[in-house]
Every structure is written in C-alpha cells, then in structure tokens.
Design an enzyme around this catalytic site. Structure first.
Site, PDB file in Angstrom:
ATOM      1  CB  CYS A 114      -0.988   0.125   1.359  1.00 29.55           C
ATOM      2  SG  CYS A 114      -1.906  -1.365   1.005  1.00 29.55           S
ATOM      3  CG  HIS A 255      -3.378   3.184   2.100  1.00 33.00           C
ATOM      4  ND1 HIS A 255      -3.863   2.888   1.050  1.00 33.00           N
ATOM      5  CD2 HIS A 255      -3.217   2.133   2.894  1.00 33.00           C
ATOM      6  CE1 HIS A 255      -4.265   1.561   0.927  1.00 33.00           C
ATOM      7  NE2 HIS A 255      -3.806   1.131   2.336  1.00 33.00           N
ATOM      8  CG  ASN A 285      -6.690  -1.134   1.371  1.00 26.68           C
ATOM      9  OD1 ASN A 285      -5.697  -0.800   0.445  1.00 26.68           O
ATOM     10  ND2 ASN A 285      -5.959  -1.664   2.322  1.00 26.68           N
TER      11      ASN A 285
HETATM   12  N1  COA Z   1     -17.921  -9.135   9.981  1.00 26.28           N
HETATM   13  C1  COA Z   1     -18.617  -9.332  10.900  1.00 26.28           C
HETATM   14  N2  COA Z   1     -17.633  -9.617  11.781  1.00 26.28           N
HETATM   15  C2  COA Z   1     -16.519  -9.806  11.472  1.00 26.28           C
HETATM   16  C3  COA Z   1     -15.732  -9.307  10.209  1.00 26.28           C
HETATM   17  C4  COA Z   1     -16.734  -9.231   9.348  1.00 26.28           C
HETATM   18  N3  COA Z   1     -16.361  -8.907   7.862  1.00 26.28           N
HETATM   19  N4  COA Z   1     -14.509  -9.551  10.462  1.00 26.28           N
HETATM   20  C5  COA Z   1     -14.203  -9.663  11.471  1.00 26.28           C
HETATM   21  N5  COA Z   1     -15.254 -10.066  12.240  1.00 26.28           N
HETATM   22  C6  COA Z   1     -15.329 -10.419  13.872  1.00 26.28           C
HETATM   23  C7  COA Z   1     -14.175 -10.912  14.426  1.00 26.28           C
HETATM   24  O1  COA Z   1     -14.453 -12.386  14.010  1.00 26.28           O
HETATM   25  C8  COA Z   1     -14.251 -10.770  15.628  1.00 26.28           C
HETATM   26  O2  COA Z   1     -15.424 -11.601  16.453  1.00 26.28           O
HETATM   27  P1  COA Z   1     -15.083 -12.113  17.739  1.00 26.28           P
HETATM   28  O3  COA Z   1     -14.976 -10.782  18.705  1.00 26.28           O
HETATM   29  O4  COA Z   1     -16.184 -12.923  18.050  1.00 26.28           O
HETATM   30  O5  COA Z   1     -13.772 -12.743  17.986  1.00 26.28           O
HETATM   31  C9  COA Z   1     -14.788  -9.161  15.643  1.00 26.28           C
HETATM   32  O6  COA Z   1     -15.241  -9.196  14.587  1.00 26.28           O
HETATM   33  C10 COA Z   1     -13.630  -8.472  15.919  1.00 26.28           C
HETATM   34  O7  COA Z   1     -12.663  -8.635  15.322  1.00 26.28           O
HETATM   35  P2  COA Z   1     -11.319  -7.819  15.023  1.00 26.28           P
HETATM   36  O8  COA Z   1     -10.471  -8.326  13.818  1.00 26.28           O
HETATM   37  O9  COA Z   1     -10.619  -7.319  16.427  1.00 26.28           O
HETATM   38  O10 COA Z   1     -12.004  -6.379  14.219  1.00 26.28           O
HETATM   39  P3  COA Z   1     -11.478  -4.890  14.165  1.00 26.28           P
HETATM   40  O11 COA Z   1     -12.273  -3.952  14.910  1.00 26.28           O
HETATM   41  O12 COA Z   1     -10.045  -4.945  14.498  1.00 26.28           O
HETATM   42  O13 COA Z   1     -11.698  -4.672  12.755  1.00 26.28           O
HETATM   43  C11 COA Z   1     -10.622  -4.917  10.479  1.00 26.28           C
HETATM   44  C12 COA Z   1     -11.157  -5.602  11.690  1.00 26.28           C
HETATM   45  C13 COA Z   1     -10.072  -5.761   9.587  1.00 26.28           C
HETATM   46  C14 COA Z   1     -11.752  -3.839   9.890  1.00 26.28           C
HETATM   47  C15 COA Z   1      -9.391  -3.853  11.270  1.00 26.28           C
HETATM   48  O14 COA Z   1      -8.776  -4.441  12.039  1.00 26.28           O
HETATM   49  C16 COA Z   1      -8.603  -3.269  10.126  1.00 26.28           C
HETATM   50  O15 COA Z   1      -9.165  -2.339   9.384  1.00 26.28           O
HETATM   51  N6  COA Z   1      -7.415  -3.442  10.144  1.00 26.28           N
HETATM   52  C17 COA Z   1      -6.403  -2.749   9.537  1.00 26.28           C
HETATM   53  C18 COA Z   1      -6.262  -3.289   8.139  1.00 26.28           C
HETATM   54  C19 COA Z   1      -5.642  -2.431   7.065  1.00 26.28           C
HETATM   55  O16 COA Z   1      -5.558  -1.420   7.148  1.00 26.28           O
HETATM   56  N7  COA Z   1      -5.019  -3.672   6.216  1.00 26.28           N
HETATM   57  C20 COA Z   1      -4.303  -3.049   5.359  1.00 26.28           C
HETATM   58  C21 COA Z   1      -2.961  -2.133   5.647  1.00 26.28           C
HETATM   59  S1  COA Z   1      -2.761  -1.188   4.184  1.00 26.28           S
END
Ligand code: COA
Length: 332
Positions: A114, A255, A285
């Site tokens: 990214c 980004h 993204n």
């Molecule tokens: N829909 C519903 N629930 C979901 C889900 C989805 N698409 N994806 C994950 N969950 C659930 C998980 O299983 C977890 O459930 P649990 O509490 O029962 O175990 C819960 O939601 C929380 O998961 P978590 O991974 O802690 O959520 P989060 O708040 O961190 O959000 C992202 C997940 C991926 C949206 C977030 O972490 C993110 O944006 N991270 C950065 C990603 C990024 O920028 N990547 C590229 C870098 S360039």
C-alpha cells in the site's frame, strides 16, 4: 539543479461495483459491521479479462494527457503493484508502457504494497534530481480481487480494484518542487500482512493443495494498531523536518485503508475535516492505487489548484510506510 514537479493526475476504476450488501451473501457479515469498522460501503471489481495493466494504462493515459507532456517524452515508467499481470515477469510497467505506445522508456515494477505510490514518488524524485530522467510516469494499479479470498470475512470486505497515475517532471523552479518524501520498512512485522505461498519460500509440491494461501492473509487488529502508531509518528516527523504544521496542508491524502485509521492520524495532526480526503467509502482499500485515485477525485471535483500543498501518507504489507509533501504543480 533539476527539481521534481508533480504535474498531473489520472485514475481509472472498473465498472462493476461490489456492495456491502452483496458481500453479505458471500460471507457472514453485515453492511452495518463493515461501515462501522472500516467506513467502506462499496468497492469496484475488474472484469475477468481486465488485467492490472489495463487499469494502469487507462489511468496513465489520463495523467499523460493532462500533463501537457508529449507521450514520447516520458522516459521512465514505474508501476507499484502487488497484483501484477504475471507473477514474476514481464513487469506490469513494461506491459503498460507498450500498451501506451512507448518504445524506449525504462520500465519496472516496485513491491511496497500500500506504500507503493509513495515509494514510486521517491524513485521519480531521485531519478529526476540526479539528472538521469526528465519525465517519469508513476502508476499504482491493483486488481486485488485476483488475490482476495472471498471466503475470508476478515479481508474480503476491505479490498477493491482500480488504478491511479501521475506524471513527475523536471523543473528548475524550486517553488514547484516536491518538498520531501519519507519511506521506511520493518520486516519484523512481515507476518501481519502477507501472501504466504507461491514464492520461492514455499515448496512447489505444496502449491496445488495450498492454492488458497496465494491469497492475502492479514492480522487485521494488530495491523490496525501498528498502522496508527507508525503513520502518526511519520507524518509528524515529515512536517517537523520541513518546518511545517498541519495548517500549511491544503489536502491530506492518506492511503485509504480504513476510515478509523485516517481519522486517528488526522486528529493527531489536528487537521480540520475539510483538509482530509476520503474515498474509502466508495473504493475500499486499493493498495498502491489508493492515493493517486484519491488525488484524482480531488482534481476531478475541481478542488485541486496549482500550488496547493498535499500531504500524502501510506502504510502497508512488508511492513512499509511513507509520507510526502507535494505541491500540485501543473505545467504553466
Ligand atoms: N463481519 C462481521 N464480523 C467480523 C468481520 C466481518 N467482516 N470480520 C471480523 N469480524 C469479527 C471477528 O471475528 C471478531 O469476532 P469475535 O469478537 O467474536 O472474535 C470481531 O469481529 C472483532 O474482530 P477484530 O479483528 O478485532 O475487528 P477490528 O475492529 O480490528 O476490525 C478490521 C477488523 C480488519 C476492519 C480492522 O482490524 C482493520 O481495518 N485493520 C487494518 C487493516 C488494514 O488497514 N490493512 C491494510 C493495511 S494497508
């Protein structure tokens, strides 16, 4: 001395739109969850026969046409992508170069996920300032749908396809120059975001049974925390190094990974809402393509004027990160 000027911008998104609602029929998720956690409402998906080079070529055509620079004067093409047309070779940059009708330009891809567009900007700046090149076409192009696992709700809700491109040219006028570009990387965090299979690190005989691991895998929550920490530090540093503050920035173009990451960094810089460019809701993204696509949105809405200062920042797999202070400097 030659300076490097950011002359023009262009972008392209494929026609097909994949909405949050459509994703709910593919994985266990909801529009409400995706919107609340990421800010994403929809993303564009390329057609089966539409390659990363096709997206990149269309974005590049617009950028070249808007630059006022003749096609034959482009002497280097750099493409940032993690979803190249072909795994190792030829590079997507060489394919785009030929599709554009270029004959002798240097062309190569870079792999910085990214952060690819910011890395490309630093390369263009260095080549131009050293006098080796005069007009560098930089492209961020991604068909991330090709490396996305649509059975993994942790990743498939995030990514989309698209491309953006810019022409960076030599100038003697220092007021037009890209002010600074910061880039960095830390392989200690490699496992947060990776495509674990398909490279020399995996055995040939495991490829067939583990085809799915050629897709992107991510530890989302940890990535989120490192992203906010690293980006906040990096943008503060680039402003301080250049005796600037958030008030000097007209457009903050981060980004577009997650609205909450963008908000956290914007708040740390005490930026006003109107300074922050947000396109994550409609494109998701798009990795290396997201910053030039966002700049293009500002340009096409008539809000990007000559001389206005942009602050770019990016973060991605590697881990890699970078930021840049860039005045928009169309050819006079
Ligand atoms: N829909 C519903 N629930 C979901 C889900 C989805 N698409 N994806 C994950 N969950 C659930 C998980 O299983 C977890 O459930 P649990 O509490 O029962 O175990 C819960 O939601 C929380 O998961 P978590 O991974 O802690 O959520 P989060 O708040 O961190 O959000 C992202 C997940 C991926 C949206 C977030 O972490 C993110 O944006 N991270 C950065 C990603 C990024 O920028 N990547 C590229 C870098 S360039």
């Amino acid at each position: 001395m030659a300076y490097a000027a950011f002359r023009s911008i262009g972008a392209y998104v494929p026609e097909k739109i994949l909405t949050n609602k459509e994703l709910t029929s593919m994985v266990d998720t909801s529009d409400e969850w995706i919107t609340k956690r990421t800010g994403i409402k929809e993303r564009h998906i390329a057609a089966k026969d539409e390659y990363t080079s096709d997206l990149g070529m269309k974005a590049a055509q617009k950028a070249i046409q808007r630059s006022g620079i003749a096609l034959e004067d482009i002497d280097m093409v750099v493409c940032a992508t993690i979803s190249p047309d072909y795994f190792c070779m030829p590079s997507t940059a060489t394919i785009i170069s030929t599709k554009l009708g270029l004959k002798n330009a240097t062309a190569f891809d870079i792999s910085a996920a990214c952060t690819g567009f910011v890395y490309s900007l630093s390369i263009a700046k260095a080549f131009i300032e050293s006098g080796m090149k005069k007009n560098v076409l930089i492209i961020g192009a991604e068909k991330l749908s090709a490396i996305t696992d649509y059975s993994d709700r942790g990743t498939c809700i995030l990514f989309g396809d698209g491309a953006g491109a810019a022409v960076i040219s030599a100038t003697e006028d220092k007021s037009e120059a890209i002010i600074d570009v910061h880039t960095g990387a830390d392989g200690e965090y490699a496992d947060l975001l990776m495509t674990p299979n398909g490279g020399s690190g995996s055995a040939h005989d495991s490829l067939e049974e583990e085809a799915g691991s050629c897709f992107m895998q991510m530890k989302g929550n940890e990535t989120f925390k490192v992203a906010v920490r690293t980006l906040t530090k990096d943008v503060k540093e680039i402003l301080a190094d250049n005796n600037l503050t958030g008030n000097d920035i007209k457009h903050f173009v981060p980004h577009q990974a997650n609205y909450r990451i963008i908000k956290a960094v914007g708040d740390a810089l005490k930026l006003r809402e109107e300074q922050v460019v947000l396109t994550v809701a409609k494109y998701g993204n798009t990795s290396g393509a997201s910053i030039p696509m966002a700049i293009n949105d500002v340009y096409e809405s008539g809000e990007l004027k000559a001389g206005e200062l942009m602050l770019l920042d990016a973060f991605g797999g590697g881990l890699t990160w970078g930021s840049a202070l860039v005045p928009f400097s169309p050819k006079k």
